[in-house]
Design a protein around this motif. Structure first.
Motif, PDB file in Angstrom:
ATOM      1  N   ALA A 122       0.835  -1.212   0.000  1.00 31.43           N
ATOM      2  CA  ALA A 122       0.000   0.000   0.000  1.00 31.43           C
ATOM      3  C   ALA A 122       0.862   1.251   0.000  1.00 31.43           C
ATOM      4  O   ALA A 122       0.600   2.203  -0.745  1.00 31.43           O
ATOM      5  N   ARG A 126       1.072   4.002  -3.056  1.00 26.11           N
ATOM      6  CA  ARG A 126       0.704   5.391  -2.811  1.00 26.11           C
ATOM      7  C   ARG A 126       1.863   6.339  -3.135  1.00 26.11           C
ATOM      8  O   ARG A 126       1.696   7.314  -3.861  1.00 26.11           O
ATOM      9  N   TYR A 127       3.039   6.015  -2.629  1.00 25.35           N
ATOM     10  CA  TYR A 127       4.115   7.007  -2.705  1.00 25.35           C
ATOM     11  C   TYR A 127       5.066   6.796  -3.881  1.00 25.35           C
ATOM     12  O   TYR A 127       5.837   7.686  -4.190  1.00 25.35           O
ATOM     13  N   ASP A 130       1.769   6.863  -6.860  1.00 25.94           N
ATOM     14  CA  ASP A 130       0.768   7.913  -6.630  1.00 25.94           C
ATOM     15  C   ASP A 130      -0.650   7.419  -6.892  1.00 25.94           C
ATOM     16  O   ASP A 130      -1.486   8.148  -7.430  1.00 25.94           O
ATOM     17  N   TRP A 131      -0.913   6.188  -6.558  1.00 29.33           N
ATOM     18  CA  TRP A 131      -2.263   5.666  -6.733  1.00 29.33           C
ATOM     19  C   TRP A 131      -3.152   6.176  -5.599  1.00 29.33           C
ATOM     20  O   TRP A 131      -2.696   6.349  -4.459  1.00 29.33           O
ATOM     21  N   ASN A 132      -4.441   6.333  -5.917  1.00 27.74           N
ATOM     22  CA  ASN A 132      -5.365   6.747  -4.861  1.00 27.74           C
ATOM     23  C   ASN A 132      -5.895   5.513  -4.119  1.00 27.74           C
ATOM     24  O   ASN A 132      -5.590   4.375  -4.490  1.00 27.74           O
ATOM     25  N   ASP A 133      -6.720   5.800  -3.104  1.00 28.70           N
ATOM     26  CA  ASP A 133      -7.209   4.696  -2.261  1.00 28.70           C
ATOM     27  C   ASP A 133      -7.955   3.643  -3.075  1.00 28.70           C
ATOM     28  O   ASP A 133      -7.814   2.437  -2.849  1.00 28.70           O
ATOM     29  N   ILE A 136      -5.565   1.472  -5.138  1.00 27.23           N
ATOM     30  CA  ILE A 136      -4.828   0.536  -4.270  1.00 27.23           C
ATOM     31  C   ILE A 136      -5.769  -0.569  -3.779  1.00 27.23           C
ATOM     32  O   ILE A 136      -5.408  -1.751  -3.736  1.00 27.23           O
ATOM     33  N   ARG A 148      -6.811   2.752   3.719  1.00 28.75           N
ATOM     34  CA  ARG A 148      -6.472   3.882   4.593  1.00 28.75           C
ATOM     35  C   ARG A 148      -5.892   3.376   5.911  1.00 28.75           C
ATOM     36  O   ARG A 148      -4.944   3.949   6.455  1.00 28.75           O
ATOM     37  N   LEU A 151      -2.333   2.161   5.252  1.00 30.42           N
ATOM     38  CA  LEU A 151      -1.411   3.290   5.085  1.00 30.42           C
ATOM     39  C   LEU A 151      -1.126   3.972   6.426  1.00 30.42           C
ATOM     40  O   LEU A 151       0.023   4.307   6.738  1.00 30.42           O
TER      41      LEU A 151
ATOM     42  N   MET B   1      -6.786  12.307   0.600  1.00 28.85           N
ATOM     43  CA  MET B   1      -5.772  11.417   1.176  1.00 28.85           C
ATOM     44  C   MET B   1      -5.580  11.729   2.669  1.00 28.85           C
ATOM     45  O   MET B   1      -5.558  12.879   3.060  1.00 28.85           O
ATOM     46  N   GLU B  10       6.329  11.774   4.070  1.00 31.28           N
ATOM     47  CA  GLU B  10       5.780  11.408   2.761  1.00 31.28           C
ATOM     48  C   GLU B  10       6.717  11.842   1.639  1.00 31.28           C
ATOM     49  O   GLU B  10       6.952  11.102   0.681  1.00 31.28           O
TER      50      GLU B  10
END
Lengths: 168, 302
Positions: A122, A126-127, A130-133, A136, A148, A151, B1, B10
């Motif tokens: 996850a 995300r990082y 750069d996928w959103n929730d 993922i 969430r 993460l 987010m 981050e």
């Protein structure tokens, strides 16, 4: 040559070859090992060569999901003992420590390994991608709320690990 | 987010992940040309370097197989026609590399290690320590044996294996030598605390996933002989890889990639998943001639 070619039923082999390095990079940040990454991508590519890409909406996303899934099963198949982790650390330290390191990548990658497989996946999606929730969640086959949670817990653990590193 | 954590973390994550990913992609690209040719040609199967990596991966995870295979595998070995170095004339299906009488060759790191023919294969306790004079691929400690017997062994282990740490360190501290074109680090023969003699060999570019070969014996003469008879795997010969964790299809393809013919033989294999590879004949580590036939023993029932 690329996604369009694959999507249009063109030269799938050429598309996969051109996308291979990106897939290895993704597998690398997921597994923490160049060897594992290349083996994972090799396995995936062999499978993808038989795929009918005309039925795939987004070939690049499809390939990435295949790598993510393979990394997960790879992790389950391989028992990552303490000695393997030590060897991985040695690899990271040897390969990466000789170059400028403004982000503390050696420590970050070491801290990532302290996460569970799903937490790490996850965080990477995300990082790194750069996928959103929702994206993922689809990849991990879980609810966005679960993403969430993964993460949040993953970052909390990472912060604790990195703060510990910094103190050392 | 969700943002319940500092953005500095981050940002750091993004930066670090992209840097290491770029590094990985660069490394992948540097080895991509031949792979891409194969992928583009629809082959999707790299050559010897890929085989080596997969072989190494299999060796790293060999512990469980050894545990399951152990007693049964030894029994199976006893059932094989001819001896372990047999050639086609004496019952085996592959032409194996011949060494001195009374010895057999074990291939690893591009080299041939001569060990006494009487040594068994993979006779290990649950901690991976040899129980008799034996050749071992992978250790995979699953338990602890307080008083391991004092036996001789040739162990081919992943360099990351904890039990190999001192041997790896000894080899790393040694100069690179050229053995018939194969550049390796060979440690001197040293005596351990328990009185045993040992030496170890590493690939010149000792990297994660590589193997270390460790010869150990209470008899210094045994270790000296193995070290003094080291030689390269000659052109036209290949080492049978460890296929125990591969599928029959993958294993067959790998062997064919190496220039070997493949036959598959079904065997009852208690404890093995039907369809999985139990062993090969000749055994992994055997040095065989290009074009030889290697038989994959496939489990047909648990």
């Amino acid at each position: 040559m690329g996604a369009d070619a694959a999507h249009g039923g063109g030269d799938v082999g050429a598309f996969l070859a051109s996308f291979r390095a990106d897939l290895v990079a993704l597998a690398y940040v997921l597994t923490g090992s160049q060897h594992d990454a290349q083996d994972v991508v090799h396995t995936v590519i062999v499978r993808l060569l038989r795929t009918d890409f005309t039925r795939v909406g987004d070939p690049r996303a499809y390939c990435r999901r295949a790598v993510i899934n393979e990394c997960a099963s790879w992790g389950r198949r391989r028992v990552r003992s303490a000695r393997t982790v030590k060897a991985l650390e040695a690899e990271w330290n040897r390969v990466l420590s000789s170059q400028p390191d403004p982000f503390g990548r050696v420590e970050v990658m070491s801290a990532l390994r302290s996460l569970s497989q799903r937490q790490r996946t996850a965080v990477v999606l995300r990082y790194y991608l750069d996928w959103n929730d929702d994206q993922i969640a689809e990849a991990l086959k879980c609810a966005p709320a679960t993403v969430r949670s993964l993460l949040s817990r993953g970052l909390k653990r990472l912060r604790a690990e990195l703060e510990g590193e910094d103190r050392r | 987010m969700t943002r319940n954590i500092g953005t500095d973390l981050e940002d750091r994550l993004r930066g670090a992940l992209r840097e290491v990913a770029a590094h990985a992609a660069e490394r992948a690209s540097s080895t991509a040309s031949s792979t891409e040719q194969r992928i583009s040609a629809g082959q999707g199967r790299p050559g010897a370097s890929r085989q080596k990596r997969r072989f190494v991966v299999a060796a790293v995870a060999a512990a469980a197989c050894l545990m399951v295979l152990g007693p049964w595998g030894v029994r199976m070995l006893a059932d094989l026609p001819g001896d372990s170095m047999s050639d086609s004339a004496s019952g085996g299906s592959a032409s194996e590399y011949r060494v001195a009488d009374g010895y057999r060759g074990v291939g690893a790191l591009g080299l041939i290690f001569e060990v006494p023919e009487s040594w068994s294969d993979g006779d290990v306790a649950c901690d991976g320590s040899p129980r008799s004079d034996t050749v071992v691929f992978g250790s995979g400690a699953l338990c602890r044996v307080l008083n391991p017997p004092k036996v001789s062994s040739l162990r081919i282990l992943p360099t990351g294996d904890q039990v190999a740490a001192s041997a790896v360190a000894a080899a790393r501290a040694s100069e690179v030598v050229d053995v018939g074109g194969v550049r390796v680090r060979v440690s001197p023969v040293q005596q351990l605390e328990d009185g045993a003699w040992t030496f170890s060999v590493l690939d010149e570019h000792d990297d994660l996933g590589d193997l270390v070969v460790i010869a150990t014996s209470q008899d210094k003469g045994v270790v000296d002989r193995i070290r003094n008879t080291l030689r390269e795997v000659p052109a036209g010969w290949v080492v049978v890889p460890d296929l125990r964790l591969a599928t029959v299809d993958d294993g067959s393809a790998r062997l064919r990639d190496m220039g070997l013919d493949v036959s598959v033989r079904d065997q009852d294999a208690p404890g093995h998943k039907p369809g999985s590879i139990v062993s090969t004949d000749p055994l992994m580590g055997s040095v065989v001639k290009h074009g030889s036939t290697v038989t994959i023993n496939r489990a047909v029932r648990e």
